[in-house]
Design a protein around this motif. Structure first.
Motif, PDB file in Angstrom:
ATOM      1  N   GLN A 352       0.866  -1.180   0.000  1.00  0.00           N
ATOM      2  CA  GLN A 352       0.000   0.000   0.000  1.00  0.00           C
ATOM      3  C   GLN A 352       0.905   1.233   0.000  1.00  0.00           C
ATOM      4  OE1 GLN A 352      -1.886   1.865   3.650  1.00  0.00           O
ATOM      5  NE2 GLN A 352      -3.590   0.612   2.908  1.00  0.00           N
ATOM      6  N   ILE A 353       0.753   2.078  -0.997  1.00  0.00           N
ATOM      7  CA  ILE A 353       1.634   3.236  -1.150  1.00  0.00           C
ATOM      8  C   ILE A 353       0.819   4.507  -1.081  1.00  0.00           C
ATOM      9  CG2 ILE A 353       3.256   4.414  -2.694  1.00  0.00           C
ATOM     10  CD1 ILE A 353       4.036   1.674  -3.756  1.00  0.00           C
ATOM     11  N   ARG A 354       1.253   5.434  -0.229  1.00  0.00           N
ATOM     12  CA  ARG A 354       0.616   6.719  -0.101  1.00  0.00           C
ATOM     13  C   ARG A 354       1.665   7.816  -0.243  1.00  0.00           C
ATOM     14  NH1 ARG A 354      -4.326   6.978   2.137  1.00  0.00           N
ATOM     15  NH2 ARG A 354      -4.311   8.853   0.865  1.00  0.00           N
ATOM     16  N   HIS A 355       1.334   8.858  -0.985  1.00  0.00           N
ATOM     17  CA  HIS A 355       2.157  10.062  -1.044  1.00  0.00           C
ATOM     18  C   HIS A 355       1.566  11.028  -0.024  1.00  0.00           C
ATOM     19  CE1 HIS A 355       3.836   9.407  -5.404  1.00  0.00           C
ATOM     20  NE2 HIS A 355       4.099   8.405  -4.585  1.00  0.00           N
ATOM     21  N   THR A 356       2.045  10.946   1.200  1.00  0.00           N
ATOM     22  CA  THR A 356       1.428  11.667   2.311  1.00  0.00           C
ATOM     23  C   THR A 356       1.728  13.164   2.303  1.00  0.00           C
ATOM     24  OG1 THR A 356       3.316  11.004   3.668  1.00  0.00           O
ATOM     25  CG2 THR A 356       1.326   9.642   3.788  1.00  0.00           C
ATOM     26  N   ALA A 357       2.744  13.577   1.581  1.00  0.00           N
ATOM     27  CA  ALA A 357       3.097  14.984   1.412  1.00  0.00           C
ATOM     28  C   ALA A 357       3.824  15.116   0.087  1.00  0.00           C
ATOM     29  CB  ALA A 357       3.960  15.483   2.569  1.00  0.00           C
ATOM     30  N   SER A 358       4.128  16.336  -0.302  1.00  0.00           N
ATOM     31  CA  SER A 358       4.799  16.542  -1.582  1.00  0.00           C
ATOM     32  C   SER A 358       6.239  16.033  -1.583  1.00  0.00           C
ATOM     33  CB  SER A 358       4.776  18.022  -1.956  1.00  0.00           C
ATOM     34  OG  SER A 358       5.431  18.790  -0.948  1.00  0.00           O
ATOM     35  N   ASP A 359       6.734  15.645  -0.410  1.00  0.00           N
ATOM     36  CA  ASP A 359       8.101  15.119  -0.335  1.00  0.00           C
ATOM     37  C   ASP A 359       8.207  13.934   0.625  1.00  0.00           C
ATOM     38  OD1 ASP A 359       7.678  16.468   2.002  1.00  0.00           O
ATOM     39  OD2 ASP A 359       9.612  17.518   2.002  1.00  0.00           O
ATOM     40  N   GLU A 360       7.080  13.234   0.867  1.00  0.00           N
ATOM     41  CA  GLU A 360       7.087  12.093   1.777  1.00  0.00           C
ATOM     42  C   GLU A 360       6.253  10.954   1.209  1.00  0.00           C
ATOM     43  OE1 GLU A 360       5.729  13.322   5.586  1.00  0.00           O
ATOM     44  OE2 GLU A 360       7.520  14.517   6.041  1.00  0.00           O
ATOM     45  N   VAL A 361       6.775   9.731   1.369  1.00  0.00           N
ATOM     46  CA  VAL A 361       6.099   8.532   0.871  1.00  0.00           C
ATOM     47  C   VAL A 361       5.991   7.514   2.001  1.00  0.00           C
ATOM     48  CG1 VAL A 361       6.214   6.608  -0.759  1.00  0.00           C
ATOM     49  CG2 VAL A 361       6.972   8.884  -1.454  1.00  0.00           C
ATOM     50  N   ALA A 362       4.813   6.927   2.143  1.00  0.00           N
ATOM     51  CA  ALA A 362       4.591   5.855   3.114  1.00  0.00           C
ATOM     52  C   ALA A 362       4.305   4.570   2.349  1.00  0.00           C
ATOM     53  CB  ALA A 362       3.429   6.198   4.034  1.00  0.00           C
ATOM     54  N   ILE A 363       5.109   3.547   2.585  1.00  0.00           N
ATOM     55  CA  ILE A 363       4.954   2.247   1.934  1.00  0.00           C
ATOM     56  C   ILE A 363       4.667   1.219   3.023  1.00  0.00           C
ATOM     57  CG2 ILE A 363       6.032   0.488   0.483  1.00  0.00           C
ATOM     58  CD1 ILE A 363       7.964   2.704  -0.496  1.00  0.00           C
ATOM     59  N   LYS A 364       3.520   0.560   2.929  1.00  0.00           N
ATOM     60  CA  LYS A 364       3.167  -0.472   3.900  1.00  0.00           C
ATOM     61  C   LYS A 364       3.081  -1.823   3.196  1.00  0.00           C
ATOM     62  CE  LYS A 364      -0.269   0.158   6.854  1.00  0.00           C
ATOM     63  NZ  LYS A 364      -1.672   0.166   7.380  1.00  0.00           N
ATOM     64  N   LEU A 365       3.855  -2.784   3.680  1.00  0.00           N
ATOM     65  CA  LEU A 365       3.814  -4.150   3.168  1.00  0.00           C
ATOM     66  C   LEU A 365       2.899  -4.988   4.046  1.00  0.00           C
ATOM     67  CD1 LEU A 365       7.624  -4.745   2.491  1.00  0.00           C
ATOM     68  CD2 LEU A 365       5.919  -3.761   0.949  1.00  0.00           C
ATOM     69  N   LEU A 366       2.443  -6.109   3.511  1.00  0.00           N
ATOM     70  CA  LEU A 366       1.612  -7.011   4.293  1.00  0.00           C
ATOM     71  C   LEU A 366       2.444  -7.695   5.374  1.00  0.00           C
ATOM     72  CD1 LEU A 366      -1.123  -8.400   4.727  1.00  0.00           C
ATOM     73  CD2 LEU A 366      -0.426 -10.097   3.023  1.00  0.00           C
ATOM     74  N   THR A 367       3.646  -8.116   5.026  1.00  0.00           N
ATOM     75  CA  THR A 367       4.539  -8.804   5.958  1.00  0.00           C
ATOM     76  C   THR A 367       5.922  -8.175   5.880  1.00  0.00           C
ATOM     77  OG1 THR A 367       5.046 -10.445   4.248  1.00  0.00           O
ATOM     78  CG2 THR A 367       3.289 -10.992   5.809  1.00  0.00           C
ATOM     79  N   PRO A 368       6.769  -8.361   6.907  1.00  0.00           N
ATOM     80  CA  PRO A 368       8.101  -7.751   6.877  1.00  0.00           C
ATOM     81  C   PRO A 368       8.928  -8.252   5.698  1.00  0.00           C
ATOM     82  CG  PRO A 368       7.571  -8.592   9.070  1.00  0.00           C
ATOM     83  CD  PRO A 368       6.527  -9.123   8.150  1.00  0.00           C
ATOM     84  N   ALA A 369       9.692  -7.351   5.106  1.00  0.00           N
ATOM     85  CA  ALA A 369      10.615  -7.720   4.033  1.00  0.00           C
ATOM     86  C   ALA A 369      11.984  -8.003   4.643  1.00  0.00           C
ATOM     87  CB  ALA A 369      10.717  -6.600   3.016  1.00  0.00           C
TER      88      ALA A 369
END
Length: 429
Positions: A352-369
């Motif tokens: 799940q990828i969100r661009h939470t700000a114009s210079d910040e990205v949040a990437i959430k995986l289902l399980t740890p990589a």
């Protein structure tokens, strides 16, 4: 309506009507009542909902029995325990009327919202599914998603009932594709209703029977993952729809290189518009199957819907989903673009990828990589989006999934998802 067949993990196929005696009486009798259905017995829940709707009752099908805006009526909770309380009256709330079945959103960003649909609207959408899936009474629909999920109910329960086909409810996400393969020899077509979370967890059977099609919805798949599935002979498509539209507005019927990365073209009588709002391309929909918001405080336009999704239309009217209305563009890219840029590193992982700000990205995986993969994800995102590495937050889901097997979005007041610790004593945030 022809009789249909239902099966589940540990239960052989049986006619749906054979389960009616296991359901508290009254669903197949008039006069019309409002009946809310919940429970853990997925087979009985499916049969009860279809039977009550077919009989003429007003049916409410939430994911849980939590406090929701629903009308007064009867609540039936269906479990395999014969001694469990099963029937009670509910006082209900003030809600809009003029609908036959109420379905609920997943609640990815807050409390689930209810939308009511008429039988005619549900019939319209199941007709679309019959056409795009090319299914018949000899087909099997397989899913590990719950019956109360709007997509499962419409494309699973109601489509099987419409055709006299078989619905198989898999209680094991890792083995849902095994169940599909097992059903393929006795069916003309097998349709698997899945999403990126299910496909991340499912055991992958390369070279599956050619009469199996996987419809992936709920969130975009990366194009690298789709290409890999198809290179191994798996027919996988993407579609789009919202709870408000009874689960369907678009589907990739072409499955070509040109449609890769899109959810395809609109259904008949559906029109798609893109309107810039605060420089964001917001998707608008016109459809004959837009539901009535149960909450009277929610605005309602019967045939038009302004979504909270962002998208782009190509010259063939194929829709590419880009993100959510609170996402920001970064270096000309939206979250869907970032997902594709990360594809070679993510592989088939659900992200799940969100661009939470114009210079910040949040990437959430289902399980740890693994640490080396986590580093590669962060490095690739930072390079592609021209951001410092510490502006890329990589987390994984630590709590329960939503009842519809989706990753929840973090909301104010929630605890953060578990973070992946990598290298030299720092958090990757």
């Amino acid at each position: 309506m022809p009789d249909w067949t239902i099966s589940a993990t540990g239960h052989d196929p049986v006619p749906a009507r054979s389960l009616v005696p296991q359901i508290p009486p009254g669903l197949s009798m008039r006069p019309r009542r409002t009946i809310m259905l919940t429970g853990t017995d997925q087979r009985c829940l499916a049969v009860a909902a279809q039977t009550a709707l077919h009989t003429g009752h007003q049916v409410v099908l939430p994911h849980t029995a939590a406090t929701l805006k629903v009308p007064a009526g009867l609540h039936l909770h269906l479990t395999a325990d014969p001694d469990a309380p099963r029937i009670r009256q509910i006082p209900g709330s003030c809600v809009r009327d003029n609908w036959d079945i109420a379905l609920f959103s997943s609640g990815t960003t807050g409390r689930p919202r209810g939308y009511g649909f008429t039988r005619e609207q549900i019939a319209t959408v199941t007709g679309w599914y019959e056409t795009i899936y090319q299914v018949t009474g000899d087909s099997v629909i397989v899913t590990a998603l719950p019956v109360s999920y709007n997509w499962t109910f419409v494309a699973g329960v109601m489509l099987a009932a419409r055709l006299g086909a078989r619905l198989h409810l898999s209680s094991s996400v890792p083995h849902v594709l095994d169940d599909a393969a097992a059903a393929a020899s006795a069916a003309d077509r097998v349709i698997v209703l899945a999403n990126p979370v299910v496909l991340d967890q499912a055991a992958h059977l390369w070279g599956m029977p050619a009469n199996i099609t996987i419809d992936s919805g709920g969130a975009p798949l990366g194009t690298s993952a789709i290409i890999e599935y198809r290179s191994h002979g798996i027919d996988i498509r993407e579609g789009y729809g919202l709870t408000e539209t009874a689960s369907l507005t678009h589907f990739d019927s072409a499955a070509t290189a040109a449609s890769l990365g899109t959810v395809g073209t609109p259904m008949p009588s559906v029109q798609t518009t893109i309107t810039l709002q605060d420089s964001r391309p917001v998707i608008g929909l016109t459809s004959p199957a837009i539901g009535v918001p149960l909450d009277p405080c929610e605005p309602h336009t019967p045939t038009r819907l302004r979504t909270t999704d962002l998208g782009r239309l190509d010259e063939h009217q194929q829709l590419r989903l880009l993100g959510r209305s609170d996402d920001h563009p970064i270096a000309g890219h939206w979250p869907r673009d970032t997902l594709d840029l990360l594809g070679p590193v993510l592989g088939r992982r659900c992200a799940q990828i969100r661009h939470t700000a114009s210079d910040e990205v949040a990437i959430k995986l289902l399980t740890p990589a693994p640490p080396h993969t986590a580093l590669a994800i962060i490095d690739r995102a930072a390079e592609a989006l021209d951001l410092p590495r510490h502006h890329i937050a990589l987390t994984h889901q630590s709590g329960p999934l939503l009842p519809t097997l989706k990753l929840p979005n973090r909301r104010p007041g929630q605890q953060p998802a578990a973070r992946t610790f990598i290298g030299q004593g720092r958090w990757n945030a």
